[in-house]
Design a protein around this motif. Structure first.
Motif, PDB file in Angstrom:
ATOM      1  N   ASP A 115       1.023  -1.399  -0.048  1.00 37.87           N
ATOM      2  CA  ASP A 115      -0.175  -0.237  -0.015  1.00 37.87           C
ATOM      3  C   ASP A 115       1.144   0.723   0.014  1.00 37.87           C
ATOM      4  O   ASP A 115       0.568   2.570  -0.680  1.00 37.87           O
ATOM      5  N   GLY A 116       2.223   1.596   0.481  1.00 41.68           N
ATOM      6  CA  GLY A 116       2.587   3.082   0.378  1.00 41.68           C
ATOM      7  C   GLY A 116       3.225   2.757  -0.215  1.00 41.68           C
ATOM      8  O   GLY A 116       4.352   3.887  -0.722  1.00 41.68           O
ATOM      9  N   LEU A 117       4.017   2.062  -0.924  1.00 41.48           N
ATOM     10  CA  LEU A 117       4.747   1.476  -2.096  1.00 41.48           C
ATOM     11  C   LEU A 117       4.632   2.953  -3.494  1.00 41.48           C
ATOM     12  O   LEU A 117       5.666   3.920  -3.547  1.00 41.48           O
ATOM     13  N   ASP A 118       3.069   2.691  -4.055  1.00 46.42           N
ATOM     14  CA  ASP A 118       2.833   3.863  -4.353  1.00 46.42           C
ATOM     15  C   ASP A 118       3.092   5.601  -4.016  1.00 46.42           C
ATOM     16  O   ASP A 118       3.229   6.571  -4.806  1.00 46.42           O
ATOM     17  N   ARG A 190      -4.512   9.083  10.367  1.00 53.01           N
ATOM     18  CA  ARG A 190      -5.609   8.693  11.628  1.00 53.01           C
ATOM     19  C   ARG A 190      -6.187   7.876  10.237  1.00 53.01           C
ATOM     20  O   ARG A 190      -6.471   6.887  10.334  1.00 53.01           O
ATOM     21  N   ARG A 191      -6.412   8.606   9.434  1.00 52.77           N
ATOM     22  CA  ARG A 191      -7.355   7.933   8.496  1.00 52.77           C
ATOM     23  C   ARG A 191      -6.619   6.425   7.870  1.00 52.77           C
ATOM     24  O   ARG A 191      -7.224   5.704   7.818  1.00 52.77           O
ATOM     25  N   GLN A 192      -5.258   6.891   7.382  1.00 52.38           N
ATOM     26  CA  GLN A 192      -4.435   5.202   6.663  1.00 52.38           C
ATOM     27  C   GLN A 192      -4.497   4.885   7.712  1.00 52.38           C
ATOM     28  O   GLN A 192      -4.416   3.172   8.076  1.00 52.38           O
ATOM     29  N   THR A 193      -3.878   4.991   9.217  1.00 51.97           N
ATOM     30  CA  THR A 193      -3.774   4.267  10.320  1.00 51.97           C
ATOM     31  C   THR A 193      -5.579   3.689  10.522  1.00 51.97           C
ATOM     32  O   THR A 193      -4.540   1.778  10.240  1.00 51.97           O
ATOM     33  N   ILE A 221     -13.327  -4.129  16.919  1.00 52.94           N
ATOM     34  CA  ILE A 221     -12.423  -3.487  17.217  1.00 52.94           C
ATOM     35  C   ILE A 221     -12.059  -2.931  15.618  1.00 52.94           C
ATOM     36  O   ILE A 221     -11.867  -1.163  15.917  1.00 52.94           O
ATOM     37  N   GLY A 222     -11.705  -2.904  14.933  1.00 54.43           N
ATOM     38  CA  GLY A 222     -11.465  -2.441  13.255  1.00 54.43           C
ATOM     39  C   GLY A 222     -12.402  -1.619  12.778  1.00 54.43           C
ATOM     40  O   GLY A 222     -12.560  -0.486  12.650  1.00 54.43           O
ATOM     41  N   PHE A 223     -13.766  -1.981  13.280  1.00 53.10           N
ATOM     42  CA  PHE A 223     -14.938  -1.391  12.472  1.00 53.10           C
ATOM     43  C   PHE A 223     -15.084  -0.456  13.427  1.00 53.10           C
ATOM     44  O   PHE A 223     -15.162   0.518  12.634  1.00 53.10           O
ATOM     45  N   ALA A 224     -15.411  -0.274  15.204  1.00 57.63           N
ATOM     46  CA  ALA A 224     -15.511   1.343  15.511  1.00 57.63           C
ATOM     47  C   ALA A 224     -13.796   1.916  15.419  1.00 57.63           C
ATOM     48  O   ALA A 224     -14.690   3.075  15.262  1.00 57.63           O
ATOM     49  N   LEU A 225     -13.040   1.751  14.632  1.00 60.79           N
ATOM     50  CA  LEU A 225     -12.120   2.393  15.092  1.00 60.79           C
ATOM     51  C   LEU A 225     -12.180   3.544  13.367  1.00 60.79           C
ATOM     52  O   LEU A 225     -12.118   4.243  13.485  1.00 60.79           O
ATOM     53  N   LEU A 226     -12.831   2.751  12.391  1.00 63.44           N
ATOM     54  CA  LEU A 226     -13.025   3.134  11.549  1.00 63.44           C
ATOM     55  C   LEU A 226     -14.466   3.348  11.235  1.00 63.44           C
ATOM     56  O   LEU A 226     -13.526   5.447  10.707  1.00 63.44           O
ATOM     57  N   ALA A 227     -14.939   3.376  11.810  1.00 62.68           N
ATOM     58  CA  ALA A 227     -16.435   4.423  12.132  1.00 62.68           C
ATOM     59  C   ALA A 227     -16.353   5.481  12.649  1.00 62.68           C
ATOM     60  O   ALA A 227     -16.437   6.540  12.161  1.00 62.68           O
ATOM     61  N   GLY A 228     -14.983   5.541  13.578  1.00 64.06           N
ATOM     62  CA  GLY A 228     -14.440   6.559  14.398  1.00 64.06           C
ATOM     63  C   GLY A 228     -13.644   7.386  13.801  1.00 64.06           C
ATOM     64  O   GLY A 228     -14.659   8.644  13.482  1.00 64.06           O
TER      65      GLY A 228
END
Length: 252
Positions: A115-118, A190-193, A221-228
């Motif tokens: 993901d970070g290569l581009d 934050r968005r990328q994280t 847990i992942g869903f909560a972070l993304l929604a936040g």
């Protein structure tokens, strides 16, 4: 007349670079998909699903690049993103195939690692563009959506997890009804994280060694972070819109 000639040259060069990369990725994808089909006894349609996903996504990308990419070259960074899209197409082909969770884990991990290569190439070669940033972002969004469908397919999480996959698209759709949501957002790690954590959580869930209810808790847990993260952006755009309205209504 000169402007038309320059435009045609731009379109021709960009299309040639895109097609060379796209055909290379498609050939590699077809070969890998065929090997996996034979080695893992996947369905006859698996390579065709993967190939069709890449071709359709590639054609859409080319149309948008011709319209919005101002550079005369498709660029190494966008080529890297297109190659990563080949892995996404492979994952799309695995939808409906119930016997290859480890392939999802490996291919998904590679796609995430790249993901970070581009971005690195764009900075290194000084070829960053608004189109490239959007191309990368939409590829990330598609990766999360595919992961959620596969996690649900393998029975690791309930259908609610697909909400994480469509969150980006719901945000875009909401912007059509509430134009202030289309406003610019400040750069944020934050968005990328949030994306990376959500993607890793889904890969872990899909792994055969992780079973419910643990897989569901990890996905939550992942869903909560993304929604936040999305909630923070919506709150920011709402405040900006309210301030703009207040300034317009204030007496001069």
């Amino acid at each position: 007349m000169l402007q038309c000639v320059r435009l045609n040259t731009h379109c021709r060069r960009l299309s040639i670079e895109f097609l060379l990369t796209g055909v290379t990725v498609l050939v590699a994808l077809a070969g890998l998909a065929t090997l996996l089909q034979r080695g893992l006894s996947l369905s006859y349609w698996f390579p065709w699903k993967a190939g069709a996903a890449f071709v359709l996504g590639g054609l859409l990308t080319l149309v948008l690049a011709l319209r919005h990419l101002v550079s005369h070259s498709f660029g190494a960074a966008n080529q890297a993103t297109l190659a990563r899209a080949g892995l996404l197409a492979l994952l799309v082909g695995l939808i409906g195939e119930i016997s290859a969770p480890w392939v999802v884990v490996v291919a998904g991990s590679i796609a995430l690692a790249l993901d970070g290569l581009d971005g690195w190439l764009a900075r290194r070669l000084d070829c960053a563009s608004a189109f490239g940033a959007r191309f990368d972002m939409e590829t990330d969004a598609a990766l999360v959506l595919i992961f959620t469908l596969l996690a649900w397919q393998y029975g690791k999480v309930g259908p609610w997890i697909v909400l994480a996959g469509v969150m980006r698209y719901l945000f875009v759709a909401a912007g059509a009804l509430l134009p202030f949501l289309t406003g610019p957002l400040p750069p944020s790690r934050r968005r990328q994280t949030a994306f990376v954590i959500q993607a890793i959580a889904l890969i872990v869930c899909i792994s055969p060694i992780v079973v419910p209810p643990v897989s569901g808790a990890i996905a939550l847990i992942g869903f909560a972070l993304l929604a936040g993260s999305f909630a923070i952006d919506v709150a920011y755009l709402t405040r900006v819109a309210e301030n703009d309205i207040g300034q317009e209504q204030s007496p001069t």
